[in-house]
Design a protein around this motif. Sequence first.
Motif, PDB file in Angstrom:
ATOM      1  N   ASP A 256      -0.621  -1.969  -1.850  1.00 58.85           N
ATOM      2  CA  ASP A 256      -0.561  -0.775  -1.006  1.00 58.85           C
ATOM      3  C   ASP A 256      -1.376   0.414  -1.489  1.00 58.85           C
ATOM      4  OD1 ASP A 256       1.092  -1.965   0.848  1.00 58.85           O
ATOM      5  OD2 ASP A 256       2.934  -1.095   0.057  1.00 58.85           O
TER       6      ASP A 256
ATOM      7  N   VAL B 220      -2.113   2.348   5.391  1.00 56.47           N
ATOM      8  CA  VAL B 220      -0.958   1.618   5.930  1.00 56.47           C
ATOM      9  C   VAL B 220      -0.292   0.868   4.787  1.00 56.47           C
ATOM     10  CG1 VAL B 220      -0.216  -0.189   7.519  1.00 56.47           C
ATOM     11  CG2 VAL B 220      -2.064   1.358   8.180  1.00 56.47           C
TER      12      VAL B 220
ATOM     13  N   LEU C 154       2.183  -1.891   3.425  1.00 58.81           N
ATOM     14  CA  LEU C 154       2.714  -3.156   3.909  1.00 58.81           C
ATOM     15  C   LEU C 154       4.097  -3.482   3.348  1.00 58.81           C
ATOM     16  CD1 LEU C 154      -0.495  -5.363   3.758  1.00 58.81           C
ATOM     17  CD2 LEU C 154       0.434  -4.112   5.705  1.00 58.81           C
TER      18      LEU C 154
ATOM     19  N   ASP D   7       5.467  -6.207   5.871  1.00 54.26           N
ATOM     20  CA  ASP D   7       5.348  -6.051   7.315  1.00 54.26           C
ATOM     21  C   ASP D   7       4.265  -5.049   7.654  1.00 54.26           C
ATOM     22  OD1 ASP D   7       5.992  -6.380  10.000  1.00 54.26           O
ATOM     23  OD2 ASP D   7       7.582  -4.884   9.962  1.00 54.26           O
ATOM     24  N   VAL D   8       3.611  -5.263   8.773  1.00 52.48           N
ATOM     25  CA  VAL D   8       2.641  -4.302   9.292  1.00 52.48           C
ATOM     26  C   VAL D   8       3.382  -3.426  10.290  1.00 52.48           C
ATOM     27  CG1 VAL D   8       0.498  -3.987  10.551  1.00 52.48           C
ATOM     28  CG2 VAL D   8       0.750  -5.919   8.997  1.00 52.48           C
TER      29      VAL D   8
END
Length: 46
Positions: free
Chosen positions: A22, A27, A29, A41-42
């Motif tokens: 990360d 973003v 994850l 997770d996205v």
Amino acid sequence: MNFDSDTNVIEVAMRRLRVKIDEGHPVKLIQTVRGMGYVLDVPQEE
């Protein structure tokens, strides 16, 4: 299962994974699910 809950083995392992996966990306994850654990997770865009 015998697990000494006084240790922070899981937290250390998750921190190392977050640094590798990360860190430096907008973003994230790896998500923490309180009381359950972790999920990769996205996040959904709204």
